[in-house]
Design a protein around this motif. Structure first.
Motif, PDB file in Angstrom:
ATOM      1  N   LEU A  16       0.832  -1.206   0.000  1.00 15.67           N
ATOM      2  CA  LEU A  16       0.000   0.000   0.000  1.00 15.67           C
ATOM      3  C   LEU A  16       0.869   1.260   0.000  1.00 15.67           C
ATOM      4  O   LEU A  16       0.588   2.220  -0.730  1.00 15.67           O
ATOM      5  CB  LEU A  16      -0.952  -0.016   1.194  1.00 15.67           C
ATOM      6  CG  LEU A  16      -1.912   1.156   1.328  1.00 15.67           C
ATOM      7  CD1 LEU A  16      -2.782   1.318   0.083  1.00 15.67           C
ATOM      8  CD2 LEU A  16      -2.784   0.966   2.563  1.00 15.67           C
ATOM      9  N   ASP A  17       1.930   1.251   0.788  1.00 10.62           N
ATOM     10  CA  ASP A  17       2.842   2.404   0.819  1.00 10.62           C
ATOM     11  C   ASP A  17       3.495   2.632  -0.548  1.00 10.62           C
ATOM     12  O   ASP A  17       3.639   3.779  -0.987  1.00 10.62           O
ATOM     13  CB  ASP A  17       3.921   2.210   1.882  1.00 10.62           C
ATOM     14  CG  ASP A  17       3.392   2.295   3.304  1.00 10.62           C
ATOM     15  OD1 ASP A  17       2.259   2.802   3.508  1.00 10.62           O
ATOM     16  OD2 ASP A  17       4.108   1.832   4.220  1.00 10.62           O
ATOM     17  N   ARG A  18       3.889   1.550  -1.222  1.00 10.77           N
ATOM     18  CA  ARG A  18       4.469   1.681  -2.576  1.00 10.77           C
ATOM     19  C   ARG A  18       3.443   2.293  -3.528  1.00 10.77           C
ATOM     20  O   ARG A  18       3.784   3.157  -4.348  1.00 10.77           O
ATOM     21  CB  ARG A  18       4.935   0.317  -3.094  1.00 10.77           C
ATOM     22  CG  ARG A  18       6.274  -0.133  -2.572  1.00 10.77           C
ATOM     23  CD  ARG A  18       6.855  -1.310  -3.367  1.00 10.77           C
ATOM     24  NE  ARG A  18       5.887  -2.308  -3.739  1.00 10.77           N
ATOM     25  CZ  ARG A  18       5.631  -3.433  -3.060  1.00 10.77           C
ATOM     26  NH1 ARG A  18       6.301  -3.691  -1.955  1.00 10.77           N
ATOM     27  NH2 ARG A  18       4.726  -4.289  -3.483  1.00 10.77           N
ATOM     28  N   HIS A  19       2.208   1.856  -3.416  1.00 11.58           N
ATOM     29  CA  HIS A  19       1.144   2.417  -4.262  1.00 11.58           C
ATOM     30  C   HIS A  19       0.975   3.909  -3.978  1.00 11.58           C
ATOM     31  O   HIS A  19       0.905   4.714  -4.907  1.00 11.58           O
ATOM     32  CB  HIS A  19      -0.168   1.668  -4.012  1.00 11.58           C
ATOM     33  CG  HIS A  19      -1.360   2.339  -4.599  1.00 11.58           C
ATOM     34  ND1 HIS A  19      -1.525   2.513  -5.965  1.00 11.58           N
ATOM     35  CD2 HIS A  19      -2.449   2.901  -4.013  1.00 11.58           C
ATOM     36  CE1 HIS A  19      -2.669   3.137  -6.180  1.00 11.58           C
ATOM     37  NE2 HIS A  19      -3.242   3.387  -5.026  1.00 11.58           N
ATOM     38  N   HIS A  20       0.939   4.275  -2.712  1.00  9.51           N
ATOM     39  CA  HIS A  20       0.766   5.688  -2.355  1.00  9.51           C
ATOM     40  C   HIS A  20       1.928   6.555  -2.842  1.00  9.51           C
ATOM     41  O   HIS A  20       1.737   7.737  -3.120  1.00  9.51           O
ATOM     42  CB  HIS A  20       0.593   5.844  -0.844  1.00  9.51           C
ATOM     43  CG  HIS A  20      -0.756   5.430  -0.379  1.00  9.51           C
ATOM     44  ND1 HIS A  20      -1.004   5.026   0.908  1.00  9.51           N
ATOM     45  CD2 HIS A  20      -1.950   5.339  -1.024  1.00  9.51           C
ATOM     46  CE1 HIS A  20      -2.283   4.716   1.042  1.00  9.51           C
ATOM     47  NE2 HIS A  20      -2.875   4.890  -0.125  1.00  9.51           N
ATOM     48  N   ALA A  21       3.118   5.977  -2.964  1.00 12.17           N
ATOM     49  CA  ALA A  21       4.292   6.719  -3.433  1.00 12.17           C
ATOM     50  C   ALA A  21       4.425   6.701  -4.952  1.00 12.17           C
ATOM     51  O   ALA A  21       5.302   7.371  -5.501  1.00 12.17           O
ATOM     52  CB  ALA A  21       5.556   6.145  -2.792  1.00 12.17           C
ATOM     53  N   SER A  22       3.551   5.973  -5.634  1.00 11.73           N
ATOM     54  CA  SER A  22       3.664   5.824  -7.086  1.00 11.73           C
ATOM     55  C   SER A  22       3.115   7.043  -7.825  1.00 11.73           C
ATOM     56  O   SER A  22       2.298   7.794  -7.288  1.00 11.73           O
ATOM     57  CB  SER A  22       2.917   4.568  -7.548  1.00 11.73           C
ATOM     58  OG  SER A  22       1.520   4.807  -7.575  1.00 11.73           O
ATOM     59  N   PRO A  23       3.531   7.226  -9.083  1.00  9.34           N
ATOM     60  CA  PRO A  23       3.010   8.319  -9.908  1.00  9.34           C
ATOM     61  C   PRO A  23       1.495   8.209 -10.143  1.00  9.34           C
ATOM     62  O   PRO A  23       0.845   9.204 -10.459  1.00  9.34           O
ATOM     63  CB  PRO A  23       3.772   8.182 -11.225  1.00  9.34           C
ATOM     64  CG  PRO A  23       4.981   7.375 -10.908  1.00  9.34           C
ATOM     65  CD  PRO A  23       4.613   6.497  -9.766  1.00  9.34           C
ATOM     66  N   LEU A  24       0.944   7.022  -9.983  1.00  5.68           N
ATOM     67  CA  LEU A  24      -0.503   6.854 -10.172  1.00  5.68           C
ATOM     68  C   LEU A  24      -1.307   7.677  -9.180  1.00  5.68           C
ATOM     69  O   LEU A  24      -2.414   8.128  -9.481  1.00  5.68           O
ATOM     70  CB  LEU A  24      -0.883   5.375 -10.060  1.00  5.68           C
ATOM     71  CG  LEU A  24      -0.380   4.489 -11.185  1.00  5.68           C
ATOM     72  CD1 LEU A  24      -0.631   3.020 -10.872  1.00  5.68           C
ATOM     73  CD2 LEU A  24      -1.049   4.874 -12.492  1.00  5.68           C
ATOM     74  N   MET A  25      -0.758   7.913  -7.995  1.00  5.10           N
ATOM     75  CA  MET A  25      -1.492   8.701  -6.998  1.00  5.10           C
ATOM     76  C   MET A  25      -1.708  10.138  -7.476  1.00  5.10           C
ATOM     77  O   MET A  25      -2.745  10.733  -7.197  1.00  5.10           O
ATOM     78  CB  MET A  25      -0.777   8.683  -5.648  1.00  5.10           C
ATOM     79  CG  MET A  25      -0.912   7.367  -4.910  1.00  5.10           C
ATOM     80  SD  MET A  25      -2.633   6.797  -4.656  1.00  5.10           S
ATOM     81  CE  MET A  25      -3.308   8.121  -3.690  1.00  5.10           C
TER      82      MET A  25
END
Length: 110
Positions: free
Chosen positions: A65-74
């Motif tokens: 989840l943390d990787r997702h939140h740090a991704s450009p997709l956010m």
């Protein structure tokens, strides 16, 4: 352990559904589903509230989840939320890994 987040996006003028539609048609949803650790990313529409969309977002663990939140997709998601002037309420659930108790299974038709 899995983390599931229910996000209720609300707006006016059908904007929540337009947001979800653009997330799907623009390919953002497919990109998120392809991220490591994503278990589920799916939109639902409440029958009694045409101005709200429910996102069920589930991840393998906090690290995913943390990787997702740090991704450009956010940044893409945030821009679309702003575009459609959406507000959010959030519920977070962490599985205990025990599954469905036998006492509850009696009520589930498979």
């Amino acid at each position: 352990m899995a983390i599931t987040i229910n996000i209720y996006y609300s707006g006016t003028g059908g904007n929540a559904r337009k947001f979800a539609g653009e997330m799907v048609s623009g390919g953002t949803v497919q990109e998120i589903r392809a991220e490591a650790g994503n278990i589920r990313y799916e939109y639902f529409f409440p029958m009694d509230d045409s101005e709200t969309v429910l996102l069920i977002d589930s991840w393998k663990d906090q690290h995913a989840l943390d990787r997702h939140h740090a991704s450009p997709l956010m940044a893409k998601i945030a821009a679309l939320r702003d575009k459609y002037d959406l507000h959010m309420s959030v519920e977070r659930y962490v599985s205990d890994g025990t599954g469905i108790p036998a006492t509850d299974k009696a009520y589930i038709r498979t």
